[in-house]
Design a protein around this motif. Sequence first.
Motif, PDB file in Angstrom:
ATOM      1  N   MET B  34       1.050  -1.195  -0.014  1.00 41.15           N
ATOM      2  CA  MET B  34       0.040  -0.023   0.150  1.00 41.15           C
ATOM      3  C   MET B  34       0.791   1.396  -0.007  1.00 41.15           C
ATOM      4  SD  MET B  34      -3.118   0.586   2.644  1.00 41.15           S
ATOM      5  CE  MET B  34      -4.133  -0.798   2.284  1.00 41.15           C
ATOM      6  N   GLU B  35       1.847   1.248   0.736  1.00 39.15           N
ATOM      7  CA  GLU B  35       2.921   2.484   0.981  1.00 39.15           C
ATOM      8  C   GLU B  35       3.541   2.438  -0.494  1.00 39.15           C
ATOM      9  OE1 GLU B  35       5.447   2.252   4.071  1.00 39.15           O
ATOM     10  OE2 GLU B  35       6.188   4.147   3.808  1.00 39.15           O
ATOM     11  N   GLU B  36       3.956   1.419  -1.040  1.00 37.25           N
ATOM     12  CA  GLU B  36       4.589   1.473  -2.233  1.00 37.25           C
ATOM     13  C   GLU B  36       3.457   2.205  -3.411  1.00 37.25           C
ATOM     14  OE1 GLU B  36       6.014  -1.965  -5.432  1.00 37.25           O
ATOM     15  OE2 GLU B  36       6.463  -2.338  -3.495  1.00 37.25           O
ATOM     16  N   ASP B  37       2.316   1.522  -3.452  1.00 38.62           N
ATOM     17  CA  ASP B  37       1.365   2.247  -4.533  1.00 38.62           C
ATOM     18  C   ASP B  37       1.264   3.538  -3.968  1.00 38.62           C
ATOM     19  OD1 ASP B  37       0.991  -0.248  -5.560  1.00 38.62           O
ATOM     20  OD2 ASP B  37      -0.704  -0.633  -4.673  1.00 38.62           O
ATOM     21  N   TYR B  38       1.179   3.841  -2.938  1.00 38.88           N
ATOM     22  CA  TYR B  38       0.861   5.524  -2.527  1.00 38.88           C
ATOM     23  C   TYR B  38       1.981   6.238  -2.861  1.00 38.88           C
ATOM     24  CZ  TYR B  38       0.547   9.650   0.367  1.00 38.88           C
ATOM     25  OH  TYR B  38       0.306  10.891   0.536  1.00 38.88           O
ATOM     26  N   ASN B  39       3.209   5.931  -2.802  1.00 44.11           N
ATOM     27  CA  ASN B  39       4.564   6.589  -3.400  1.00 44.11           C
ATOM     28  C   ASN B  39       4.381   6.751  -4.828  1.00 44.11           C
ATOM     29  OD1 ASN B  39       5.458   7.343  -0.858  1.00 44.11           O
ATOM     30  ND2 ASN B  39       6.546   5.445  -0.627  1.00 44.11           N
ATOM     31  N   LYS B  72      -6.816   7.462   1.619  1.00 44.09           N
ATOM     32  CA  LYS B  72      -8.287   6.855   1.882  1.00 44.09           C
ATOM     33  C   LYS B  72      -8.640   5.779   0.866  1.00 44.09           C
ATOM     34  CE  LYS B  72     -10.251  10.839   4.231  1.00 44.09           C
ATOM     35  NZ  LYS B  72     -11.162  12.027   3.820  1.00 44.09           N
ATOM     36  N   MET B  73      -8.436   6.058  -0.401  1.00 48.46           N
ATOM     37  CA  MET B  73      -9.081   5.322  -1.487  1.00 48.46           C
ATOM     38  C   MET B  73      -8.258   3.824  -1.382  1.00 48.46           C
ATOM     39  SD  MET B  73      -9.846   7.647  -4.547  1.00 48.46           S
ATOM     40  CE  MET B  73     -10.756   6.645  -5.577  1.00 48.46           C
ATOM     41  N   LEU B  74      -6.611   4.045  -1.154  1.00 52.45           N
ATOM     42  CA  LEU B  74      -5.941   2.786  -1.021  1.00 52.45           C
ATOM     43  C   LEU B  74      -6.527   1.889   0.343  1.00 52.45           C
ATOM     44  CD1 LEU B  74      -2.363   4.123  -1.848  1.00 52.45           C
ATOM     45  CD2 LEU B  74      -3.782   2.328  -3.107  1.00 52.45           C
ATOM     46  N   ASN B  75      -6.827   2.550   1.307  1.00 50.90           N
ATOM     47  CA  ASN B  75      -7.314   1.940   2.622  1.00 50.90           C
ATOM     48  C   ASN B  75      -8.613   1.170   2.196  1.00 50.90           C
ATOM     49  OD1 ASN B  75      -5.493   2.005   4.670  1.00 50.90           O
ATOM     50  ND2 ASN B  75      -6.206   4.078   5.109  1.00 50.90           N
ATOM     51  N   GLU B  76      -9.517   1.732   1.342  1.00 46.72           N
ATOM     52  CA  GLU B  76     -10.686   1.017   1.090  1.00 46.72           C
ATOM     53  C   GLU B  76     -10.573   0.027  -0.031  1.00 46.72           C
ATOM     54  OE1 GLU B  76     -12.832   4.351  -0.799  1.00 46.72           O
ATOM     55  OE2 GLU B  76     -12.967   5.350   1.146  1.00 46.72           O
ATOM     56  N   GLY B  77      -9.267  -0.296  -0.333  1.00 45.26           N
ATOM     57  CA  GLY B  77      -8.943  -1.364  -1.077  1.00 45.26           C
ATOM     58  C   GLY B  77      -8.665  -0.943  -2.779  1.00 45.26           C
ATOM     59  N   SER B  79      -7.741   0.030  -6.345  1.00 45.33           N
ATOM     60  CA  SER B  79      -6.214  -0.310  -6.933  1.00 45.33           C
ATOM     61  C   SER B  79      -5.800   0.846  -7.372  1.00 45.33           C
ATOM     62  CB  SER B  79      -6.565  -1.223  -8.050  1.00 45.33           C
ATOM     63  OG  SER B  79      -7.107  -0.661  -9.119  1.00 45.33           O
ATOM     64  N   LYS B  80      -4.378   0.805  -7.841  1.00 44.27           N
ATOM     65  CA  LYS B  80      -3.439   1.986  -8.476  1.00 44.27           C
ATOM     66  C   LYS B  80      -4.535   2.680  -9.682  1.00 44.27           C
ATOM     67  CE  LYS B  80       0.583   0.973  -8.869  1.00 44.27           C
ATOM     68  NZ  LYS B  80       1.871   0.585  -9.082  1.00 44.27           N
ATOM     69  N   ASP B  81      -4.910   1.713 -10.747  1.00 45.53           N
ATOM     70  CA  ASP B  81      -5.585   2.157 -11.679  1.00 45.53           C
ATOM     71  C   ASP B  81      -6.968   2.672 -11.331  1.00 45.53           C
ATOM     72  OD1 ASP B  81      -3.382   1.200 -13.328  1.00 45.53           O
ATOM     73  OD2 ASP B  81      -4.276  -0.535 -13.846  1.00 45.53           O
ATOM     74  N   GLU B  82      -7.548   2.173 -10.386  1.00 44.09           N
ATOM     75  CA  GLU B  82      -8.865   2.849  -9.965  1.00 44.09           C
ATOM     76  C   GLU B  82      -8.815   4.004  -9.687  1.00 44.09           C
ATOM     77  OE1 GLU B  82     -11.899  -0.831  -8.513  1.00 44.09           O
ATOM     78  OE2 GLU B  82      -9.803  -0.476  -7.287  1.00 44.09           O
ATOM     79  N   ILE B  83      -7.586   4.356  -8.902  1.00 39.00           N
ATOM     80  CA  ILE B  83      -7.298   5.632  -8.330  1.00 39.00           C
ATOM     81  C   ILE B  83      -7.098   6.731  -9.235  1.00 39.00           C
ATOM     82  CG2 ILE B  83      -6.038   7.134  -6.884  1.00 39.00           C
ATOM     83  CD1 ILE B  83      -5.917   4.510  -4.796  1.00 39.00           C
ATOM     84  N   VAL B  84      -6.327   6.246 -10.276  1.00 33.62           N
ATOM     85  CA  VAL B  84      -5.715   7.042 -11.239  1.00 33.62           C
ATOM     86  C   VAL B  84      -7.096   7.567 -12.259  1.00 33.62           C
ATOM     87  CG1 VAL B  84      -4.484   7.294 -13.468  1.00 33.62           C
ATOM     88  CG2 VAL B  84      -3.335   6.476 -11.369  1.00 33.62           C
ATOM     89  N   ASP B  85      -7.757   6.580 -12.810  1.00 33.67           N
ATOM     90  CA  ASP B  85      -9.188   6.460 -13.329  1.00 33.67           C
ATOM     91  C   ASP B  85      -9.937   7.593 -12.630  1.00 33.67           C
ATOM     92  OD1 ASP B  85      -8.315   5.061 -15.276  1.00 33.67           O
ATOM     93  OD2 ASP B  85      -9.478   3.054 -14.579  1.00 33.67           O
ATOM     94  N   PHE B  86     -10.081   7.512 -11.317  1.00 31.33           N
ATOM     95  CA  PHE B  86     -11.006   8.291 -10.568  1.00 31.33           C
ATOM     96  C   PHE B  86     -10.817  10.006 -10.701  1.00 31.33           C
ATOM     97  CE2 PHE B  86     -11.578  10.978  -6.671  1.00 31.33           C
ATOM     98  CZ  PHE B  86     -12.897  10.848  -6.325  1.00 31.33           C
ATOM     99  N   MET B  87      -9.507   9.948 -10.610  1.00 30.45           N
ATOM    100  CA  MET B  87      -8.846  11.397 -10.952  1.00 30.45           C
ATOM    101  C   MET B  87      -9.001  12.074 -12.531  1.00 30.45           C
ATOM    102  SD  MET B  87      -7.755  12.564  -8.231  1.00 30.45           S
ATOM    103  CE  MET B  87      -7.197  12.025  -6.360  1.00 30.45           C
ATOM    104  N   VAL B  88      -8.710  11.108 -13.223  1.00 31.31           N
ATOM    105  CA  VAL B  88      -8.758  11.423 -14.818  1.00 31.31           C
ATOM    106  C   VAL B  88     -10.373  11.752 -15.023  1.00 31.31           C
ATOM    107  CG1 VAL B  88      -8.632  10.461 -17.031  1.00 31.31           C
ATOM    108  CG2 VAL B  88      -6.670  10.356 -15.315  1.00 31.31           C
TER     109      VAL B  88
END
Lengths: 175, 151
Positions: B34-39, B72-77, B79-88
Amino acid sequence: MARYVVLIGFFIMIGGFAYMLNLTNTGEYNPRDIPTEFIGRTAPPINVPDLYNESDIVKTADMKGKVWLFNVWGTWCPECWREHGYLMKLNRAGIPIVGLNWRDKRSEAKAMVSKMGNPFLKIGYDPDSSVAIEWGVYGAPETFLINAQGMIVEKHAGGVTPAVWEKKFKKHFTQ
Amino acid sequence: MKNLKALILILCALFVFSQAQARFETHDFATPKMEEDYNVLVQELRCLVCQNQNLADSNAELAQDMRLLVFKMLNEGKSKDEIVDFMVVRYGDFVMYRPPVKTTTFLLWTGPLLFFVVAALLVFLHLRKQKVEPQVVNEQQQKKAHSLLDD
């Protein structure tokens, strides 16, 4: 002959350069004006408590059937102070505006409204950017225009001025 | 000498300071992944306020909130792609610090290579044109050259 080609090429380059330099900071070449992703999309929910009444949840759905403005502001934003007077004027003319107070202390936000007047039907209170990010906001002030079907048809980054009103927003209210 | 010492001290202090600035807030990550994904995410996502910085480098208020949201989103489980998509979806491709390769960004990605190829071609053509034929020197000329050099 070859020399002329080089010379003409050089002038075309200079001309192109000058032309682009002239366009910089205007329209789509304005780095501050990030193209919005939201035109033509259904307006996202707001769903945060009202600045004055914490038990009252400000909702996008409540505005259904109306053409309305959604204005994002903060007390820390000088351009918001500048546009505030004009928002008051629009409110007096009967334009429905829902406000979003962004990243402020409640007390400070209330102080600004009581000092400068309240042009908003409701003011969502968004101290941690949850609504701002939901709407793709990256600066304040930003103003969205939502039509009767609940769709975002216009967005303006920066203060609403008479010129901006005439150009972007007015036409949607005269139908 | 004294000045030099002071200078080195200042430089060291600046270095330490810049290290301290590298991360603005600390999060407790449930897993190292999770930390790696966050970074990775805060490096890849752009701060929309100070546009030449990514989220990791910026302390603008919006960047702080976006970092918190990523956490928060990483904590909710998510994925990296989902978070990038959310922002895009909300901020467009612009939110990606590295623009994606698409038809509209094709020139952006291939431009430098294109410039290089064209320049290399021009240099090659120019050099080939300049290549001089080796001159044949006859006996008479050689003798003359020798007499000149002997003088």
